[in-house]
Enzyme design. Sequence first.
Site, PDB file in Angstrom:
ATOM      1  N   PHE A 145     -60.766 110.398  69.818  1.00  0.00           N
ATOM      2  CA  PHE A 145     -59.892 109.920  70.901  1.00  0.00           C
ATOM      3  C   PHE A 145     -58.704 110.864  71.161  1.00  0.00           C
ATOM      4  N   GLY A 181     -57.820 113.719  69.409  1.00  0.00           N
ATOM      5  CA  GLY A 181     -58.174 115.138  69.272  1.00  0.00           C
ATOM      6  C   GLY A 181     -58.787 115.683  70.550  1.00  0.00           C
ATOM      7  N   LEU A 234     -68.994 114.253  63.953  1.00  0.00           N
ATOM      8  CA  LEU A 234     -69.635 113.324  64.887  1.00  0.00           C
ATOM      9  C   LEU A 234     -70.088 112.063  64.150  1.00  0.00           C
ATOM     10  N   THR A 235     -69.099 111.397  63.546  1.00  0.00           N
ATOM     11  CA  THR A 235     -69.347 110.071  62.987  1.00  0.00           C
ATOM     12  C   THR A 235     -69.541 109.111  64.147  1.00  0.00           C
ATOM     13  N   ASP A 280     -68.511 118.678  58.365  1.00  0.00           N
ATOM     14  CA  ASP A 280     -67.628 117.762  57.634  1.00  0.00           C
ATOM     15  C   ASP A 280     -66.421 118.527  57.101  1.00  0.00           C
ATOM     16  N   THR A 303     -62.804 111.255  53.527  1.00  0.00           N
ATOM     17  CA  THR A 303     -62.364 112.099  54.646  1.00  0.00           C
ATOM     18  C   THR A 303     -60.843 112.258  54.682  1.00  0.00           C
ATOM     19  N   THR A 309     -49.641 108.965  60.537  1.00  0.00           N
ATOM     20  CA  THR A 309     -49.478 107.714  61.281  1.00  0.00           C
ATOM     21  C   THR A 309     -48.242 106.928  60.839  1.00  0.00           C
ATOM     22  N   ASP A 310     -47.736 106.097  61.746  1.00  0.00           N
ATOM     23  CA  ASP A 310     -46.614 105.202  61.404  1.00  0.00           C
ATOM     24  C   ASP A 310     -47.005 104.203  60.316  1.00  0.00           C
ATOM     25  N   GLU A 311     -48.320 104.003  60.117  1.00  0.00           N
ATOM     26  CA  GLU A 311     -48.758 102.986  59.153  1.00  0.00           C
ATOM     27  C   GLU A 311     -48.404 103.358  57.717  1.00  0.00           C
ATOM     28  N   TYR A 354     -56.822 102.215  54.739  1.00  0.00           N
ATOM     29  CA  TYR A 354     -56.616 103.287  55.727  1.00  0.00           C
ATOM     30  C   TYR A 354     -55.251 103.949  55.535  1.00  0.00           C
ATOM     31  N   LYS A 406     -54.221 107.754  54.407  1.00  0.00           N
ATOM     32  CA  LYS A 406     -53.432 108.662  55.260  1.00  0.00           C
ATOM     33  C   LYS A 406     -52.167 109.126  54.524  1.00  0.00           C
ATOM     34  N   LYS A 429     -60.923  99.384  68.841  1.00  0.00           N
ATOM     35  CA  LYS A 429     -59.488  99.143  68.717  1.00  0.00           C
ATOM     36  C   LYS A 429     -59.021  98.087  69.724  1.00  0.00           C
ATOM     37  N   HIS A 477     -52.403  92.101  56.947  1.00  0.00           N
ATOM     38  CA  HIS A 477     -52.024  92.562  58.293  1.00  0.00           C
ATOM     39  C   HIS A 477     -50.544  92.949  58.372  1.00  0.00           C
TER      40      HIS A 477
HETATM   41  P1  NAD Z   1     -61.011 108.697  66.147  1.00  0.00           P
HETATM   42  O1  NAD Z   1     -61.608 107.779  65.134  1.00  0.00           O
HETATM   43  O2  NAD Z   1     -61.160 108.398  67.592  1.00  0.00           O
HETATM   44  O3  NAD Z   1     -61.577 110.189  65.930  1.00  0.00           O
HETATM   45  C1  NAD Z   1     -61.762 110.740  64.664  1.00  0.00           C
HETATM   46  C2  NAD Z   1     -62.647 111.975  64.831  1.00  0.00           C
HETATM   47  O4  NAD Z   1     -62.781 112.596  63.549  1.00  0.00           O
HETATM   48  C3  NAD Z   1     -64.059 111.656  65.321  1.00  0.00           C
HETATM   49  O5  NAD Z   1     -64.433 112.572  66.303  1.00  0.00           O
HETATM   50  C4  NAD Z   1     -64.909 111.801  64.069  1.00  0.00           C
HETATM   51  O6  NAD Z   1     -66.253 112.185  64.352  1.00  0.00           O
HETATM   52  C5  NAD Z   1     -64.155 112.887  63.332  1.00  0.00           C
HETATM   53  N1  NAD Z   1     -64.395 112.846  61.878  1.00  0.00           N
HETATM   54  C6  NAD Z   1     -64.361 111.766  61.060  1.00  0.00           C
HETATM   55  N2  NAD Z   1     -64.640 112.128  59.798  1.00  0.00           N
HETATM   56  C7  NAD Z   1     -64.832 113.477  59.817  1.00  0.00           C
HETATM   57  C8  NAD Z   1     -65.129 114.439  58.818  1.00  0.00           C
HETATM   58  N3  NAD Z   1     -65.278 114.079  57.531  1.00  0.00           N
HETATM   59  N4  NAD Z   1     -65.240 115.725  59.184  1.00  0.00           N
HETATM   60  C9  NAD Z   1     -65.093 116.093  60.484  1.00  0.00           C
HETATM   61  N5  NAD Z   1     -64.833 115.234  61.472  1.00  0.00           N
HETATM   62  C10 NAD Z   1     -64.696 113.933  61.136  1.00  0.00           C
HETATM   63  O7  NAD Z   1     -59.487 108.809  65.734  1.00  0.00           O
HETATM   64  P2  NAD Z   1     -58.191 108.982  66.660  1.00  0.00           P
HETATM   65  O8  NAD Z   1     -57.727 107.641  67.083  1.00  0.00           O
HETATM   66  O9  NAD Z   1     -58.411 110.043  67.664  1.00  0.00           O
HETATM   67  O10 NAD Z   1     -57.160 109.501  65.556  1.00  0.00           O
HETATM   68  C11 NAD Z   1     -57.023 110.901  65.317  1.00  0.00           C
HETATM   69  C12 NAD Z   1     -56.003 111.090  64.218  1.00  0.00           C
HETATM   70  O11 NAD Z   1     -54.761 110.495  64.595  1.00  0.00           O
HETATM   71  C13 NAD Z   1     -56.378 110.430  62.883  1.00  0.00           C
HETATM   72  O12 NAD Z   1     -56.008 111.295  61.852  1.00  0.00           O
HETATM   73  C14 NAD Z   1     -55.570 109.156  62.853  1.00  0.00           C
HETATM   74  O13 NAD Z   1     -55.294 108.770  61.538  1.00  0.00           O
HETATM   75  C15 NAD Z   1     -54.325 109.593  63.600  1.00  0.00           C
HETATM   76  N6  NAD Z   1     -53.587 108.542  64.316  1.00  0.00           N
HETATM   77  C16 NAD Z   1     -54.236 107.710  65.192  1.00  0.00           C
HETATM   78  C17 NAD Z   1     -53.500 106.770  65.912  1.00  0.00           C
HETATM   79  C18 NAD Z   1     -54.170 105.828  66.895  1.00  0.00           C
HETATM   80  O14 NAD Z   1     -53.522 104.866  67.330  1.00  0.00           O
HETATM   81  N7  NAD Z   1     -55.411 106.048  67.284  1.00  0.00           N
HETATM   82  C19 NAD Z   1     -52.118 106.664  65.718  1.00  0.00           C
HETATM   83  C20 NAD Z   1     -51.495 107.528  64.799  1.00  0.00           C
HETATM   84  C21 NAD Z   1     -52.235 108.469  64.113  1.00  0.00           C
HETATM   85  O1  TDX Z   2     -59.951  92.541  67.395  1.00  0.00           O
HETATM   86  C1  TDX Z   2     -58.755  92.781  67.163  1.00  0.00           C
HETATM   87  N1  TDX Z   2     -57.846  91.768  67.245  1.00  0.00           N
HETATM   88  C2  TDX Z   2     -56.526  91.922  66.977  1.00  0.00           C
HETATM   89  O2  TDX Z   2     -55.747  90.964  67.066  1.00  0.00           O
HETATM   90  C3  TDX Z   2     -58.279  94.094  66.813  1.00  0.00           C
HETATM   91  C4  TDX Z   2     -59.230  95.264  66.727  1.00  0.00           C
HETATM   92  C5  TDX Z   2     -56.942  94.250  66.559  1.00  0.00           C
HETATM   93  N2  TDX Z   2     -56.080  93.207  66.612  1.00  0.00           N
HETATM   94  C6  TDX Z   2     -54.651  93.419  66.306  1.00  0.00           C
HETATM   95  C7  TDX Z   2     -54.385  94.108  64.967  1.00  0.00           C
HETATM   96  C8  TDX Z   2     -53.116  94.882  65.248  1.00  0.00           C
HETATM   97  O3  TDX Z   2     -51.990  94.014  65.077  1.00  0.00           O
HETATM   98  O4  TDX Z   2     -54.153  94.320  67.288  1.00  0.00           O
HETATM   99  C9  TDX Z   2     -53.220  95.245  66.714  1.00  0.00           C
HETATM  100  C10 TDX Z   2     -53.730  96.657  66.961  1.00  0.00           C
HETATM  101  O5  TDX Z   2     -54.912  96.816  66.185  1.00  0.00           O
HETATM  102  P1  TDX Z   2     -55.742  98.201  66.178  1.00  0.00           P
HETATM  103  O6  TDX Z   2     -56.040  98.577  67.579  1.00  0.00           O
HETATM  104  O7  TDX Z   2     -56.869  98.022  65.227  1.00  0.00           O
HETATM  105  O8  TDX Z   2     -54.656  99.223  65.652  1.00  0.00           O
HETATM  106  P2  TDX Z   2     -53.775  99.264  64.297  1.00  0.00           P
HETATM  107  O9  TDX Z   2     -54.426  98.559  63.186  1.00  0.00           O
HETATM  108  O10 TDX Z   2     -52.380  98.880  64.648  1.00  0.00           O
HETATM  109  O11 TDX Z   2     -53.872 100.849  63.961  1.00  0.00           O
HETATM  110  C11 TDX Z   2     -53.810 101.852  65.020  1.00  0.00           C
HETATM  111  O12 TDX Z   2     -52.531 102.443  65.062  1.00  0.00           O
HETATM  112  C12 TDX Z   2     -52.183 103.328  64.013  1.00  0.00           C
HETATM  113  C13 TDX Z   2     -54.889 102.923  64.834  1.00  0.00           C
HETATM  114  O13 TDX Z   2     -56.154 102.295  64.744  1.00  0.00           O
HETATM  115  C14 TDX Z   2     -54.615 103.773  63.620  1.00  0.00           C
HETATM  116  O14 TDX Z   2     -55.559 104.825  63.534  1.00  0.00           O
HETATM  117  C15 TDX Z   2     -53.236 104.370  63.743  1.00  0.00           C
HETATM  118  O15 TDX Z   2     -52.901 105.104  62.597  1.00  0.00           O
END
Ligand code: NAD
Ligand code: TDX
Length: 378
Positions: free
Chosen positions: A23, A25, A47-48, A75, A114, A149-151, A173, A177, A212, A299
């Site tokens: 997403f 990247g 490509l998971t 990988d 990973t 991540t903020d988490e 998770y 991280k 998500k 949670h």
């Molecule tokens: P995503 O799950 O959409 O994408 C992850 C990508 O990594 C995928 O393309 C997957 O195929 C690849 N991948 C997974 N395992 C791998 C491996 N072992 N080797 C090579 N490739 C691999 O994730 P995203 O939401 O785009 O998040 C990207 C980064 O940002 C992550 O590190 C995540 O922790 C961080 N992040 C995400 C959010 C969010 O809200 N989505 C917020 C803060 C930080």
């Molecule tokens: O079905 C659902 N119902 C629901 O109530 C899902 C999938 C989520 N939720 C709630 C859980 C969280 O309070 O919504 C909020 C957002 O959930 P997610 O979209 O799963 O995100 P979150 O767990 O907050 O984590 C995200 O932000 C930080 C990303 O997935 C992480 O990769 C990132 O690091």
Amino acid sequence: MTEPAATTAPRFRRLLVTGGAGFIGSCFVRDRLARRDGTTITVLDKLTYAGNPANLAPVEADPEQATRLRFVVGDIADAAVVAPLMTDIDAIVNFAAESHVDRSILDPEAFLRTDVMGVHVLLEAARAEKDRAARGERATAPRFLQVSTDEVYGSVDTGESHEEDPLDPRSPYSAAKAAGELFVHSYFVTYGLDTVVTRGSNTYGPYHHPEKLIPLFITNAIEDQQLPLYGDGLQRRDWLYVADHAGAIDHVLEHGVSGEIYNVPGNNERANRETVSDLLDLLGKPWSLVRLVDDRPGHDRRYAMDDSKLTGLGWANKMRFEDGLSATVDWYLENREWWRSIKSGEWDDYYRRQYGDRLAGSREAMTEAPEAAAKAKP
Ligand code: NAD
Ligand code: TDX
């Protein structure tokens, strides 16, 4: 979509972008190549289930951009794959991760592999390049940017997290991280690797995997399916538009001080109920689709981060939440093939495991207003 304007030559032009088919990247890759500033990118992606080459289709459709992209399926935890990809790059941007909290509760081991061991393999390869630079076999060592991540701060009841606050990750998770970024920092301290870390908040926008919250609820609502809201739905998240997250990462890559960590907040904190109510309004769908289901174990109630370090570096987000959510809803309405192909196969099994029992025992959500819901205690 408008293309970002061409800018001055970037400091790091040859990039290794891991997880570039995911997403955030893929947004980074699309936006950076669209700047036509001479950047070349090697994407390494396993490509998971979460990686999708279709996320880079706009690059492939542009012959000039396509020549500056090389895609390697592999990988990050495989040293034999990683090492040769590091020899001729200026920086690595590590997006690759298992990224979904709920899946980390179902299967923590993949996250350890990973998000921790994969990061270690990347660091070792970068360290080998630093040694080559010391021997004069390459001009400089590569910069290493770790996307975190903020988490990692854990649940924050009041106030905002600052970069120097203690870490308190509470899910498999976020624990993985946190371990990953601690390893990155240790390589700065111990081996003098040029590292920077970003801690982004909840990101949303086009190409977001429908597991998500926001894309799950948009795509379910489009098909009049139930929307499984965890617990009381009053958890608070700070929403950051994907192009702003990718842009901030690029900014830190270019301008971040070696060894430093930067929060990347969205400054759009809302209760989940408010977010869901907004997207139902945009879709013209009823609140009655929402079902209260058993809460996510452990949670986190709230995330919020201070942004002064990042703004001090000269970065400002561009997208207002209302505009970003509306653009996101439009994208899912216009790209049904993209998410329908993801919501099939492995998806059905995941959905049953994650939501089958929950939805069977679900309750009506009654009211969409957070204040009323808090009093009503459904
Ligand atoms: P995503 O799950 O959409 O994408 C992850 C990508 O990594 C995928 O393309 C997957 O195929 C690849 N991948 C997974 N395992 C791998 C491996 N072992 N080797 C090579 N490739 C691999 O994730 P995203 O939401 O785009 O998040 C990207 C980064 O940002 C992550 O590190 C995540 O922790 C961080 N992040 C995400 C959010 C969010 O809200 N989505 C917020 C803060 C930080
Ligand atoms: O079905 C659902 N119902 C629901 O109530 C899902 C999938 C989520 N939720 C709630 C859980 C969280 O309070 O919504 C909020 C957002 O959930 P997610 O979209 O799963 O995100 P979150 O767990 O907050 O984590 C995200 O932000 C930080 C990303 O997935 C992480 O990769 C990132 O690091």
